[in-house]
Design an enzyme around this catalytic site. Structure first.
Site, mmCIF file in Angstrom:
data_model
loop_
_atom_site.group_PDB
_atom_site.id
_atom_site.type_symbol
_atom_site.label_atom_id
_atom_site.label_comp_id
_atom_site.label_asym_id
_atom_site.label_seq_id
_atom_site.Cartn_x
_atom_site.Cartn_y
_atom_site.Cartn_z
ATOM 1 N N GLU A 60 1.061 -1.487 0.648
ATOM 2 C CA GLU A 60 -0.057 0.193 -0.740
ATOM 3 C C GLU A 60 0.712 0.930 0.103
ATOM 4 O OE1 GLU A 60 -2.466 0.303 3.877
ATOM 5 O OE2 GLU A 60 -3.653 -2.252 2.693
ATOM 6 N N LYS A 108 2.279 4.908 1.010
ATOM 7 C CA LYS A 108 2.404 5.144 2.419
ATOM 8 C C LYS A 108 2.142 6.467 2.693
ATOM 9 C CE LYS A 108 4.942 5.016 7.264
ATOM 10 N NZ LYS A 108 4.551 6.282 7.223
ATOM 11 N N ASP A 138 1.637 10.165 3.038
ATOM 12 C CA ASP A 138 1.890 11.014 4.323
ATOM 13 C C ASP A 138 1.107 11.905 5.163
ATOM 14 O OD1 ASP A 138 4.005 11.775 6.052
ATOM 15 O OD2 ASP A 138 4.803 12.787 4.654
ATOM 16 N N TYR A 169 -7.871 8.597 2.948
ATOM 17 C CA TYR A 169 -8.333 7.475 2.891
ATOM 18 C C TYR A 169 -8.279 6.370 4.383
ATOM 19 C CZ TYR A 169 -6.901 8.881 -1.747
ATOM 20 O OH TYR A 169 -6.386 9.142 -3.424
ATOM 21 N N LYS A 226 10.566 2.484 2.878
ATOM 22 C CA LYS A 226 10.993 3.698 2.386
ATOM 23 C C LYS A 226 11.665 4.502 1.487
ATOM 24 C CE LYS A 226 10.227 7.315 6.564
ATOM 25 N NZ LYS A 226 8.802 7.424 7.032
ATOM 26 N N CYS A 236 27.434 45.467 3.138
ATOM 27 C CA CYS A 236 26.273 44.693 3.528
ATOM 28 C C CYS A 236 24.724 45.026 2.331
ATOM 29 C CB CYS A 236 25.968 45.226 4.790
ATOM 30 S SG CYS A 236 24.581 44.513 5.436
ATOM 31 N N CYS A 280 22.248 46.914 4.924
ATOM 32 C CA CYS A 280 22.661 49.386 5.180
ATOM 33 C C CYS A 280 24.218 49.205 4.432
ATOM 34 C CB CYS A 280 23.241 49.118 6.872
ATOM 35 S SG CYS A 280 24.733 47.626 7.651
ATOM 36 N N CYS A 290 28.831 41.830 8.479
ATOM 37 C CA CYS A 290 27.751 42.786 8.218
ATOM 38 C C CYS A 290 28.335 43.200 10.097
ATOM 39 C CB CYS A 290 26.739 43.240 8.434
ATOM 40 S SG CYS A 290 26.413 44.735 8.767
ATOM 41 N N CYS A 296 22.345 47.881 12.228
ATOM 42 C CA CYS A 296 21.842 46.939 10.418
ATOM 43 C C CYS A 296 20.365 46.974 10.149
ATOM 44 C CB CYS A 296 22.275 46.026 10.246
ATOM 45 S SG CYS A 296 21.843 44.967 8.676
#
Ligand code: IVH
Length: 669
Positions: free
Chosen positions: A117, A119, A121, A229, A319, A413, A416, A431, A436
């Site tokens: 089946e 799986k 999630d 389901y 999995k 930066c 600033c 920075c 800033c």
């Protein structure tokens, strides 16, 4: 109002059955025969009768799908039969081991039938039907006790409210189990709607499903495109059915949605073939799956196999490998964090990675940029590290467009424009301007985050707004915000403002470890904050601590100690803390939980493959006051057992040592 006469009662009952029937055609079979208008007319008449004769209102009336009155909280529900979890395998070899154990236990020389089946999630739930009526629905919770979410589940259109008379009399108690999900297509549509209303979009379908089911107001749940389901029935109600296949057929006949990719197959090779098929179609499915559940088909065999700790020995989750995805780099932006570190962030053409749509990924730092040699327009491989933060792991050079541009690290930066520095021995550019705006914003966001003061509703966007509108210059200003001030902000409605103020008010009680973490002292994260709170017990003691005392605390090194001292020596920080007090922050005292750690005095042995490296579990055990030993003996209290545990498990069983799995372990902590 007079009670309904026989004619109205009969009409009412007929309407219920007809509407439920057409609902099924629409939501389960996907083959509606009525027009929307015809359906609405029947529904309106039903509501009219219920308004005039409330005494008629039946528990299986489709009117319940619209959502009942909000509840205050969800009551706990004990599952008659625990909802188990599944052992995991990740390769054909591991599945072969599982199969070998199954055949050995069953003493079977031949291959057996398995049901495979997808799986799903989403969120596991249980639906209880008594005499055919849906009377109780709950979340899985910790497997033993979940939450009563009946009213919310009733709003899910493809959950039958009543079963056929035949099934009702054959199985007066029927407990149906399955997964509630949201399809990708519905999820994207829902997010567009949420965003257009100014609400925060949902992170992914799984969170969306979980969040929608745990709404106190069923009307909200009713507005969400949830699907159920069914994949099984609990054992107490195990009918005279011999196989999982037969159960799925019964469920389908009763109008439950059962996944159409479920197969019955034989042995390792049969299962492996189904797994490959599923892996191939995975991308095309409209719902999220993270692997395949393989169940022994025959119930008599299941019974012989039984269970270990919290997982059955007759089923396993195979999995998918965390799969990297390819996409195109559209741009690189440089983001400034609260500590001034400048991080390059890849803007990507949207791509699905392990069930989530990824549009940006971290490129870490300049060294990483150079290592990748990444350019604009490159095709890149993206992976979700630990399934959370996406990162770019590789550039596919053969797909590089001609004349592509290199990516340059900025000299200043981006927020600033202060010149960036790269301190010796560090990979990061920083920075250094504390004022800033990007840093101020980052600090505010961190301060208010879940692990700090936990101010709900204060995300990046609002943090930025508060700063640019000059309502907040440092985090302490939060505690002086008023309704009137907030209402001046763009897109701020009454309700939202009030919720924010309520949440700020609650946060005044924040516990000491959160307060310390929230300050954003470099190097002091959640773990260090807990150590410090445990050591000092009060904020005063912590603030007055000297360098030598700090250095002596196990887990706090000289660098962090110095950062702490510097933090409190700073005038601005001192003022900010005084302002927190004025603003009503309580700085409650903290009592250590360590001496009574959950595992104090206990010895554990680890065996088999777990979801994380062993040192991770070793750390957790030691933090909780326990000890880890290399071999099982009479002195062992618990064996923490993963996949393929080997001889330690046998020894533990022989000595009567309790065996626990990861999930139980997590709950013990
Ligand atoms: S059977 C003992 N079947 O996976 C059997 N579970 O670890 C346990 N899940 O959260 C459940 N699809 O909700 C089963 N076809 C499926 C499933 C499935 C998804 C989820 C389940 C639970 C987890 C079990």
């Amino acid at each position: 109002m007079p009670d309904a006469d026989g004619k109205t009662t009969a009409e009412y009952r007929k309407l219920i059955d007809e509407i439920n029937y057409h609902n099924r055609l629409y939501y389960v079979a996907d083959k509606p025969v009525l027009s929307d208008a015809e359906f609405d007319r029947m529904f309106d008449r039903l509501l009219e009768i219920e308004r005039q004769h409330p005494e008629l209102a039946a528990p299986d009336s489709p009117s319940q799908r619209v959502g009942a009155e909000p509840s205050k909280k969800f009551e706990p529900v004990r599952h008659r039969v625990p909802m188990l979890s599944l052992q995991k395998v990740t390769s054909k070899k591991e599945f072969a081991d599982f199969n070998r154990r199954v055949l050995e236990t069953l003493d079977s020389p031949d291959d057996i039938d398995y049901v495979t089946e997808p799986k799903l999630d989403g969120l596991a739930v249980e639906l209880v039907y008594e005499k055919g009526l849906f009377v109780l629905g709950s979340t899985r919770g910790d497997g033993t006790t979940g939450e009563n979410i009946t009213l919310n589940l009733k709003t899910i259109r493809n959950i039958p409210l009543r079963l056929s008379d035949q099934t009702a009399s054959q199985y007066p108690l029927l407990e149906v189990r399955g997964e509630v999900i949201i399809r990708f297509s519905a999820f994207e549509k829902l997010n567009r709607e949420l965003e257009s209303k100014g609400s925060a979009p949902l992170a992914n379908p799984r969170n969306g499903a979980a969040g929608s089911l745990r709404q106190l107001d069923p009307k909200v749940t009713a507005s969400r495109p949830l699907l159920f389901y069914a994949y099984g029935i609990s054992e107490t109600t195990l009918p005279a059915l011999a196989t999982q296949k037969a159960v799925l057929e019964l469920l389908q006949a009763e109008g439950f949605l059962v996944n159409d990719r479920i197969c019955v197959t034989k042995g390792i090779n049969g299962v492996a073939k189904e797994f490959q098929k599923l892996e191939k179609v995975r991308e095309q499915l409209d719902y999220q799956i993270d692997g395949m559940v393989v169940k022994v088909n025959n119930f008599a065999a299941q019974e012989i196999l039984g269970q270990v700790s919290r997982a059955p020995r007759w089923a396993v989750a195979w999995k998918f490998a965390a799969e990297p995805a390819k996409t195109i780099l559209e741009d690189v932006v440089f983001s400034v964090g609260r500590t001034g570190i400048v991080t390059p962030v890849a803007r990507l053409k949207p791509v699905h990675v392990s069930g989530v749509t990824v549009t940006s990924a971290t490129l870490h730092n300049e060294d990483e940029l150079n290592r990748l040699g990444i350019r604009h327009g490159d095709t890149v491989v993206v992976r979700r590290a630990g399934d959370v933060i996406p990162e770019v792991v590789e550039v596919i050079l053969s797909k590089r467009p001609r004349g592509s541009r290199r990516i340059r690290y900025p000299a200043r930066c981006p927020s600033c424009h202060t010149a960036l520095v790269r301190p010796k021995g560090e990979a990061a550019h920083r920075c250094l301007n504390l004022a800033c705006p990007a840093q101020v914003e980052g600090r505010l966001f961190h301060f208010a985050s879940k692990r700090g003061f936990d101010v709900e509703g204060l995300g990046n966007k609002l943090a930025r707004q508060l700063i640019t509108e000059k309502m907040v210059a440092d985090p302490a200003d939060l505690f002086f915000l008023t309704r009137d001030k907030l209402l001046q902000l763009d897109l701020m409605a009454e309700k939202k403002a009030q919720n924010l103020l309520d949440s700020i008010d609650r946060s005044r009680h924040a516990e000491l470890p959160r307060v310390i973490n929230a300050l954003g002292i470099i190097g002091v994260g959640e773990a260090a904050a807990l150590l410090l709170a445990e050591h000092f017990g009060s904020f005063e003691n912590f603030r007055e601590a000297g360098l030598s005392e700090l250095e002596e605390i196990p887990g706090i090194g000289p660098v962090i100690a110095e950062n702490i001292v510097n933090f409190f020596a700073n005038e601005g920080n001192r003022k900010m803390i005084a302002k927190l007090r004025q603003g009503g922050v309580l700085f409650p005292e903290f009592t250590s939980t360590r001496s009574t750690g959950r595992l104090t005095g206990k010895t554990l042995v680890i065996s088999g493959t777990l979801s994380k490296p062993r040192h991770h579990f070793k750390n957790l055990i030691e933090k909780a006051g326990g000890k880890v030993s290399g071999s099982v003996s009479r002195a062992t209290d618990f064996l923490l057992c993963g996949v393929d545990p080997g001889s330690k498990l046998d020894k533990a069983k022989k000595l009567g040592v309790e065996v626990i799995d990861e999930e139980l372990f997590a709950r013990m902590l």
